[in-house]
Design an enzyme around this catalytic site. Structure first.
Site, mmCIF file in Angstrom:
data_model
loop_
_atom_site.group_PDB
_atom_site.id
_atom_site.type_symbol
_atom_site.label_atom_id
_atom_site.label_comp_id
_atom_site.label_asym_id
_atom_site.label_seq_id
_atom_site.Cartn_x
_atom_site.Cartn_y
_atom_site.Cartn_z
ATOM 1 N N ASP A 24 0.854 -1.188 0.000
ATOM 2 C CA ASP A 24 0.000 0.000 0.000
ATOM 3 C C ASP A 24 0.891 1.239 0.000
ATOM 4 O OD1 ASP A 24 -2.134 1.717 0.155
ATOM 5 O OD2 ASP A 24 -2.699 1.190 2.204
ATOM 6 N N ASP A 119 -2.877 2.319 -6.098
ATOM 7 C CA ASP A 119 -1.759 2.342 -5.154
ATOM 8 C C ASP A 119 -1.733 1.156 -4.204
ATOM 9 O OD1 ASP A 119 -4.115 3.135 -3.934
ATOM 10 O OD2 ASP A 119 -3.115 4.453 -2.503
ATOM 11 N N GLU A 120 -2.480 0.112 -4.497
ATOM 12 C CA GLU A 120 -2.618 -0.967 -3.527
ATOM 13 C C GLU A 120 -2.810 -2.291 -4.243
ATOM 14 O OE1 GLU A 120 -5.667 -2.161 0.142
ATOM 15 O OE2 GLU A 120 -5.958 -0.319 -1.001
#
Length: 370
Positions: A24, A119-120
């Site tokens: 993350d 983003d993860e």
């Protein structure tokens, strides 16, 4: 230092040994803006939204979070909490380009990557391209490569399933890493406050508190039959995570137009508390379906069918995808609050996610379609 070997056979009889990493990026959008603008570094920054207009914050820097400003916080509320908050417009094309770079780094280690958002992602590195035995070593190398490539920091969680890896990635944020080994899982889950559980929303947490359940240990002490009796089929989910069990595989993204779930009730629901709890369960079902499909989206739609068979729908579209069960739950509750339920009974609740990331459509500012 190499991570000890993973040997874990949960009581659900799943015998495959897995090494799962959850990665993350830290305050992704805001961190990109601070990276590219020296004047923003060390200051409270909100990406998206405007205190002069109706809208919400898409992302907040850690300096802003110290004032209680987070993603999805209404802009005016954010300004009230942090008068010196700096609002900057989002640059989604830049974020997408960076996301591509990050995905390329993931692919250097494994093809079993399940992106949750720009983003993860979850990675299954049980069998990895580098032949590295230690998942902890892989996670550290990924974080190093992300920083070298993007000058952005990432946090990571390493464990034997997605639930534990997700929980681990938040332990040492920002720019940290945590490993939950098999023999540590029980103690970790037992001491975790119930409201911190990934998959338990605010309304359900209140209900659990009323039942005398405040920690994972309290939840674990309840039988599956009792939890199912109180919460329906989602009670089985609570029973499993209280034991640190999660058999869901890491699944690569699949392109779909929408995902939805519906639940009918007999007898109809009329008590507001019951309706709110039922909606939280539907949100969890939707989230699990999204997880299994490996997709996410930006538009959440609430469907309500009343006892007289009349039907209404309400939707919300936000700048960032619905990547967390809690965000789905909270947004669906806000949509529910906008309905006139006085004197009405509900026979069906449904939630759906559209405007999927895979559709590669342009992101829009948060708007309520009511």
């Amino acid at each position: 230092m190499a991570c000890p070997s993973y040997v874990f056979v949960p009581s659900s009889a799943m015998t495959a040994i897995r090494k799962i990493i959850h990665v993350d990026l830290d305050a992704f959008y805001a961190s990109v803006e601070q990276r590219d603008n020296l004047a923003l570094r060390g200051k409270p920054v909100a990406v998206g939204g405007s205190p002069e207009k109706r809208g919400a914050v898409a992302a907040a820097s850690y300096e802003a979070r110290a004032y209680g400003v987070y993603s999805a916080t209404p802009s005016r509320t954010a300004r009230y909490k942090c008068p010196h908050l700096i609002f900057v417009p989002p640059r989604f094309e830049v974020y997408k380009q960076i996301s591509v770079q990050i995905q390329e780094i993931f692919s250097q280690f494994t093809d079993r990557v399940e992106p949750v958002a720009l983003d993860e992602a979850y990675l299954d590195v049980t069998d990895n391209k580098m032949g590295i035995a230690s998942a902890q070593q892989i996670a550290q190398e990924i974080r190093s490569r992300i920083f070298a490539t993007t000058q952005l920091t990432a946090s990571a969680g390493v464990s034997v399933n997605k639930f534990l890896a997700k929980m681990a990635s938040g332990i040492n944020k920002p720019n940290g890493m945590a490993v939950i080994l098999p023999h540590q899982a029980a103690d970790f889950v037992e001491t975790l406050p119930i409201e911190k559980f990934h998959g338990i929303g605010k309304v359900t947490a209140v209900r659990l508190h009323e039942m005398g359940i405040f920690t994972g240990a309290d939840l674990k002490a309840r039988s599956q039959a009792e939890l199912v009796g109180q919460f329906g089929k989602v009670g089985r989910f609570y029973y499993q995570i209280a034991r640190g069990e999660d058999d869901r595989p890491v699944v690569a993204n699949r392109v779909r137009k929408s995902v939805s779930v519906e639940t009918s009730y007999d007898p109809d629901l009329s008590d507001l508390r019951e309706i709110e709890m039922a909606l939280e369960k539907v949100a969890i079902d939707l989230y699990e379906r999204l997880e299994k499909a490996g997709i996410t989206g930006q538009t959440l739609t609430l469907k309500v069918k009343f006892a007289d068979y009349s039907q209404v729908t309400r939707s919300v579209t936000q700048t960032i995808a619905f990547t967390e069960v809690r965000s789905i739950q909270e947004s669906s509750q806000r949509l529910l609050e906008g309905l006139d339920l006085e004197g009405k009974s509900i026979r069906l609740l449904g939630l759906g996610i559209g405007k999927l990331i895979a559709d590669d459509e342009e992101f829009q500012q948060l708007v309520l379609k009511i």
